[in-house]
Design a protein around this motif. Structure first.
Motif, PDB file in Angstrom:
ATOM      1  N   PHE A 193      42.294  51.375  44.832  1.00 39.20           N
ATOM      2  CA  PHE A 193      40.888  50.987  44.707  1.00 39.20           C
ATOM      3  C   PHE A 193      40.044  51.798  45.701  1.00 39.20           C
ATOM      4  N   CYS A 244      43.677  41.318  50.029  1.00 38.03           N
ATOM      5  CA  CYS A 244      44.039  42.089  48.836  1.00 38.03           C
ATOM      6  C   CYS A 244      44.970  41.287  47.929  1.00 38.03           C
ATOM      7  N   ILE A 293      43.802  39.108  44.616  1.00 39.04           N
ATOM      8  CA  ILE A 293      43.639  39.637  43.252  1.00 39.04           C
ATOM      9  C   ILE A 293      44.376  38.765  42.239  1.00 39.04           C
ATOM     10  N   GLU A 302      33.170  41.230  41.557  1.00 41.79           N
ATOM     11  CA  GLU A 302      34.049  42.342  41.921  1.00 41.79           C
ATOM     12  C   GLU A 302      35.515  41.959  41.788  1.00 41.79           C
ATOM     13  N   LYS A 308      38.468  43.817  39.703  1.00 36.57           N
ATOM     14  CA  LYS A 308      39.729  44.192  40.368  1.00 36.57           C
ATOM     15  C   LYS A 308      40.929  43.678  39.570  1.00 36.57           C
ATOM     16  N   PHE A 338      43.665  46.047  37.997  1.00 33.31           N
ATOM     17  CA  PHE A 338      44.993  45.832  38.578  1.00 33.31           C
ATOM     18  C   PHE A 338      46.059  45.727  37.487  1.00 33.31           C
ATOM     19  N   LEU A 373      34.048  50.698  43.435  1.00 36.08           N
ATOM     20  CA  LEU A 373      35.431  50.230  43.302  1.00 36.08           C
ATOM     21  C   LEU A 373      36.343  51.270  42.645  1.00 36.08           C
TER      22      LEU A 373
END
Length: 844
Positions: A203, A273, A276, A291, A295, A299, A396
Motif C-alpha cells: 500500500f 495494519c 484490514i 479507506e 484496503k 488486499f 493508497l
C-alpha cells in the motif's frame, strides 16, 4: 397413517441422508472418543457440550481430509481450467450438518451420537455461524461454492477471514442494538492455516518510471495469511477449497522507523495494519467510501492474484512439470469471477502484475485481462454503486490510479472511434467521473475490463442494458448476459427440511437432490390425496417445531394453526417492510371493527438486520416492534393475529424458519430487487409467495404458473411511466383510501407509541413526502391480494395443491443450474456429475 416419527427415527430412515451401517457407527464412535481424548484432552467426566461438538466436528473432518488432498492431486494431474470466485462476502452459516449430508454421513453420525448418550441437535447448536456476509450476495456465494464442488468444477472461493462477521442483533426496548460477532472465540475446526502460502500486499508509496519499467516503491507491506476451508461436493468425493485471507504485520513492521525508545509503540502499532481483516462492513446495498474498505478490497485481490499466478506457473503438462510463462494461455487456464464491484481492483492489479512484473506489452496484457475476468452486477440502486475518490486512490494505490487512467484513455479512444462527435456519451462512459470530487466508477471499470457482464435475474439483466449500462450495451452487446440466481438444494431442502425431502423421495426417488428439475414429476401426484396429506402433515410438523423454538428462545407463544406469514431479509426501504406494517395495522383494525367475524388467524413474522448507520431502517424495526406490542396484548385480538420481530435473523435461523412458512412476502417495488434468493428458499420449502413482479419473482411465476402465486402491484413499466408522467403523490392515496388513512393516522398520532406520540414522525414524513419506493401506490392491490390469501388458507386442500405446483416449479432455481450456465457460457468449462476416485482408506 402411521404415527409420526421422531427426528431421530426419521433421520435413520431417510436414504438421501446416508445409511447408518453398524460398521460405520462403530468407527465413528471410536474416532469421536479418540478426538475427545487426544485432540481436546478431555474425558467424559469433564467434557462440555462444546467439547463434544468439537470432537464430532473433527471426526467428520477426518472424512473430508483424504478426499480434499485427493481432489487437489487430481486437479494437479489433470490440469483443468480453474475458476476463482472472488467475493468480499461468504455467508456460510454452519458447516457440520451440511458436511454430513454431502458425505452421506448424517444418519451414521446421528446413530453414533445417540448411542453415546448425547443429543445431536444440542451439539449442532454449539457451532457458531460463519456470518462473513450481509445477506443475499454473501449467501449466494456460499451456495455457488456448494454447486461448483457438486458439479466437479476446479473452483476456489477467495475472500477475507473477518475476525468479526456480521454483528449480532439484539432487540432492547424495541430497538436494534448491535453486538460484535466474535465467531472465532472458541476456534474454528473447519479451517486450516497455510502460513507457507503467505503473500505480501503493498500500500501507499509512489511510482518511479525507469527504462526497465514502472516501479512501485516506498510502500508499506501487509502480509496476507491464508486459511483454507474444505467445500465438499454432494457425494462425488470432490472437496474444493475456500481460501480466506487474514492480515498480518511483517516482523519488521514500523520497527525500522523508531529508535530504541519507540520499540513498544512500534509493536503496538502492528495492530493498525491487521485491522484490514478485523471486521465485515455491515452495509447491504449501500456504498461506504472509507479507506479501510478500499484496503480490504485491494488486499483480497492482490493476495488472490499472487496465488493464481503461482498456481498457473506451477502447472503440469502430461508427465512433465513445467514453469508456465506464456501468459497468453492464462485465459485458457484461469477464469476470474468478480462478485459485484467489491473485487473490481482485480482488473488494474492483474494489469500491474502482467505489465510491471511479467513485462508483457500493454495490448497483450489487456487482451489477457479481459478474456480472464467476468463481472456480476447485483444492484441498480445508485446508492449501492461504488465510486472511489481519486485522491484516496492517489494516496493508497498510486500505481493503480495510473493504470486506471491509461485504461480509460484507451477505452475512450475506442468509444470515440465508434461514436464520433458524441462527447456526452464519452462523459457518461468514462471510468473517471468529473465533478467537484473526481471519482473512479468501479462498475464501469468492471464492464470495460471483463469479457462478460451478467445480471442475476432476467428482469434485472433487462433493466441493466436498458438503463444503467445502456451505453456499454450499445457499444458491446455481446458482453451482456443473464444468470438467474439459484440456491443449493442440499442445504435448503435435504438438510433443513428432512420431512419434505423424504416425502418427495418416496414419490420420485432421490435424483432431485442433484437434478432439481426432477421435481416436475411431482405434478403427477397433484390430485393424489395421500400425497396432499403428506405435504400438509410435514408443513404442520415444521410449524409445531418452529413454534416450540419461538417459545424457548423468544418467550413468545403462538398459534401453530395460524398462517405463518414471513418477511425475512435485510431491512431496507426498497424491500418495503413498511408496506407489510400497513397490512398488519389494517388487519388489526378490521378484526377490532368486527371481532365476531371468522378471521383467518395469522402470525406475521419479520426478521432482518438494519445497517448500524441506516437510521430509517432502524426506525422501521422500531415500528414493527411497536405494532407487535399493541397487537399481541389486545384481548379482543387473541391469537387471531400476532406480530413478531425475529431477533438476529441469520442462516441458522432461516434454516428453522423457512420450512415452517405458509406465506412468503416478496414485496419490493418493481425494478429494485435484483433477484432475491429467499423467495426461492420459501418456494422450495412449500410456502406460497405474495409478491410484486420484481427480481426472480417473475421467473417463479412463469415456472409455477402465475395463478399459483399472489402477484400484485405495479409492473416495472408502470413504475417508469409514473416517474415519467405526473409522478408519485402519496397524498392522493392517503386521501382516497380510508383504511390507509386510518393506519397512517394511528402511526402519526401515537397509537403505537403512547409514551412518545411523535416517535414515528420521521417515518410518516418519509411515506407522505419522500418515498422513492411508492409504498402507497401498491397498498390497495396488496390488501386485496392478502384477502385472497386469507380465503385460500381456509381451504387446506386447495392451498396444498398450490404448494405442490410451487415445489414442482422449483427446478430452475437450483444453484446447480446457475453454475452450469456460468461454466458453459462465461468460464468455458464443462460441469460434470462424475465422481472422482475415492481416496485411500482413512488413515487409522
Amino acid at each position: 397413517m402411521s404415527k409420526p416419527l421422531s427426528d431421530h427415527d426419521r433421520k435413520k430412515q431417510i436414504s438421501v441422508r446416508g445409511l447408518a451401517g453398524v460398521e460405520n457407527v462403530a468407527e465413528l464412535k471410536v474416532a469421536f472418543n479418540r478426538h475427545l481424548h487426544f485432540t481436546l484432552v478431555k474425558d467424559r467426566n469433564v467434557a462440555s457440550k462444546r467439547d463434544y461438538y468439537f470432537a464430532l466436528a473433527n471426526t467428520v473432518r477426518d472424512h473430508l481430509v483424504g478426499r480434499w488432498i485427493r481432489t487437489q492431486q487430481y486437479y494437479y494431474e489433470k490440469d483443468p481450467k480453474r475458476v476463482y470466485y472472488i467475493s468480499l462476502e461468504f455467508y456460510m452459516g454452519r458447516t457440520l450438518q451440511n458436511t454430513m449430508v454431502n458425505l452421506a454421513l448424517e444418519n451414521a453420525c446421528d446413530e453414533a451420537i445417540y448411542q453415546l448418550g448425547l443429543d445431536m441437535e444440542e451439539l449442532e447448536d454449539m457451532e457458531e455461524d460463519a456470518g462473513l456476509g450481509n445477506g443475499g450476495l454473501g449467501r449466494l456465494a456460499a451456495c455457488f461454492l456448494d454447486s461448483m464442488a457438486s458439479l466437479g468444477l476446479a473452483a476456489y472461493g477467495y475472500g477475507i477471514r473477518y475476525e468479526f462477521g456480521i454483528f449480532n442483533q439484539k432487540i432492547v426496548n424495541g430497538w436494534q442494538v448491535e453486538e460484535a460477532d466474535d465467531w472465532l472465540r472458541y476456534g474454528n475446526p473447519w479451517e486450516k492455516a497455510r502460513p507457507e502460502y503467505m503473500r505480501p500486499v503493498k500500500f501507499y508509496g509512489r511510482t518511479e518510471h525507469t527504462p526497465e519499467g514502472v516501479k512501485w516503491v516506498d510502500t508499506q507491506v501487509v502480509l496476507a495469511l491464508p486459511y483454507d476451508t474444505p467445500i465438499p461436493g454432494y457425494r462425488n468425493n470432490i472437496v474444493n477449497t475456500m481460501r480466506l485471507w487474514s492480515a498480518k504485520a511483517p516482523c519488521d513492521f514500523n520497527l525500522k522507523d523508531f529508535n530504541v525508545g519507540g520499540y513498544i509503540q512500534a509493536v503496538l502499532d502492528r495492530n493498525l495494519c491487521e485491522n484490514i481483516s478485523r471486521v465485515l462492513y455491515p452495509n447491504d446495498n449501500f456504498f461506504e467510501g472509507k479507506e479501510l474498505r478500499l484496503k480490504q478490497e485491494y488486499f483480497v485481490v492482490a493476495a488472490t492474484l499472487q496465488d493464481i499466478v503461482r498456481r498457473f506457473k506451477a502447472s503440469k503438462f502430461g508427465s512433465r512439470e513445467i514453469v508456465r510463462t506464456d501468459f497468453a494461455q492464462l485465459p485458457n487456464k484461469v477464469a476470474i469471477q468478480l462478485n459485484d464491484t467489491h473485487p473490481a481492483m482485480a482488473i488494474p492489479e492483474l494489469m500491474r502484475v502482467l505489465v510491471d512484473e511479467e513485462k508483457l506489452d500493454w495490448d497483450k496484457a489487456w487482451d489477457v485481462c479481459v478474456r480472464t475476468c467476468a463481472y456480476t452486477n447485483h444492484t441498480v440502486l445508485p446508492e449501492a454503486l461504488e465510486r472511489w475518490p481519486i485522491d484516496l486512490f492517489h494516496h493508497l494505490l498510486p500505481r493503480h490510479l495510473e493504470i486506471i487512467y491509461e485504461i480509460n484513455r484507451r477505452f475512450l479512444q475506442y468509444v470515440a472511434s465508434k461514436f464520433p462527435g458524441d462527447n456526452d456519451r464519452l462523459r457518461r462512459m468514462s471510468l473517471i467521473e468529473e465533478g467537484g470530487c473526481k471519482k473512479v466508477n468501479m462498475a464501469h471499470m468492471c464492464i470495460v475490463g471483463s469479457h462478460a457482464v451478467n445480471g442475476v435475474a432476467r428482469i434485472h439483466s433487462e433493466i441493466l442494458v436498458a438503463t444503467l449500462f445502456k451505453d456499454f450495451y450499445e457499444l458491446d452487446p455481446h458482453k451482456f448476459q443473464n444468470k438467474t440466481n439459484g440456491i443449493t438444494p442440499r442445504r435448503w431442502l435435504v438438510m433443513c427440511n428432512p420431512g419434505l425431502a423424504e416425502v418427495i423421495a418416496e414419490r420420485i426417488g432421490e435424483e432431485f437432490v442433484r437434478d432439481l428439475d426432477q421435481l416436475k414429476k411431482l405434478l403427477k401426484f397433484i390430485d393424489d390425496d395421500a400425497f396432499i396429506r403428506d405435504i400438509a402433515k410435514v408443513k404442520q410438523e415444521n410449524k409445531l417445531k418452529f413454534a416450540v423454538h419461538l417459545e424457548e428462545h423468544y418467550k413468545v407463544k403462538i398459534n401453530p394453526q395460524s398462517m405463518f406469514d414471513f418477511q425475512v431479509k435485510r431491512i431496507h426501504e426498497y424491500k418495503r417492510q413498511l408496506l407489510n406494517c400497513l397490512h398488519m395495522i389494517t388487519y388489526y383494525n378490521r378484526i377490532k371493527k368486527e371481532p365476531n367475524k371468522h378471521w383467518t388467524p395469522r402470525t406475521i413474522m419479520v426478521g432482518g438486520k438494519a445497517a448500524p448507520g441506516y437510521h430509517t431502517a432502524k426506525m422501521i424495526i422500531r415500528l414493527i416492534t411497536a405494532i407487535g406490542e399493541v397487537v399481541n396484548h389486545d384481548p379482543v385480538i387473541g391469537d387471531r393475529l400476532k406480530v413478531i420481530f425475529l431477533e438476529n435473523y441469520r442462516v441458522t435461523l432461516a434454516e428453522k424458519a423457512i420450512p415452517s412458512a405458509d406465506l412468503s412476502e416478496q414485496i419490493s417495488t418493481a425494478g429494485t430487487e435484483a433477484s432475491g434468493t429467499g423467495n426461492m428458499k420459501f418456494m422450495l420449502n412449500g410456502a406460497l409467495t405474495i409478491g410484486t413482479m420484481d427480481g426472480a419473482n417473475v421467473e417463479m411465476a412463469e415456472e409455477a404458473g402465475e395463478k399459483n402465486l399472489f402477484i400484485f402491484g405495479m409492473r416495472v413499466e408502470e413504475v417508469d411511466a409514473m416517474d415519467a408522467g405526473k409522478g408519485y403523490h402519496a397524498s392522493e392515496y392517503y386521501n382516497r383510501i380510508p383504511e390507509l388513512k386510518q393506519a397512517m393516522d394511528q402511526i402519526s398520532g401515537g397509537f403505537f407509541s403512547h409514551k412518545q406520540p411523535d416517535l414515528f414522525k420521521e417515518l410518516v414524513d418519509l411515506l407522505m413526502h419522500h418515498d422513492r419506493f411508492k409504498v402507497f401506490a401498491d397498498y390497495e392491490a396488496y390488501i386485496k391480494s392478502q384477502d385472497k390469501v386469507n380465503e385460500l388458507y381456509k381451504k387446506p386442500k386447495e392451498w396444498t395443491k398450490m404448494v405442490i405446483h410451487n415445489i414442482a416449479g422449483c427446478g430452475k432455481f437450483s444453484s446447480d443450474r446457475t453454475i452450469s450456465q456460468y461454466a458453459r457460457e462465461i468460464w468455458g468449462m464443462e460441469p460434470s456429475l462424475e465422481k472422482i476416485p475415492a481416496p485411500d482408506e482413512q488413515l487409522k
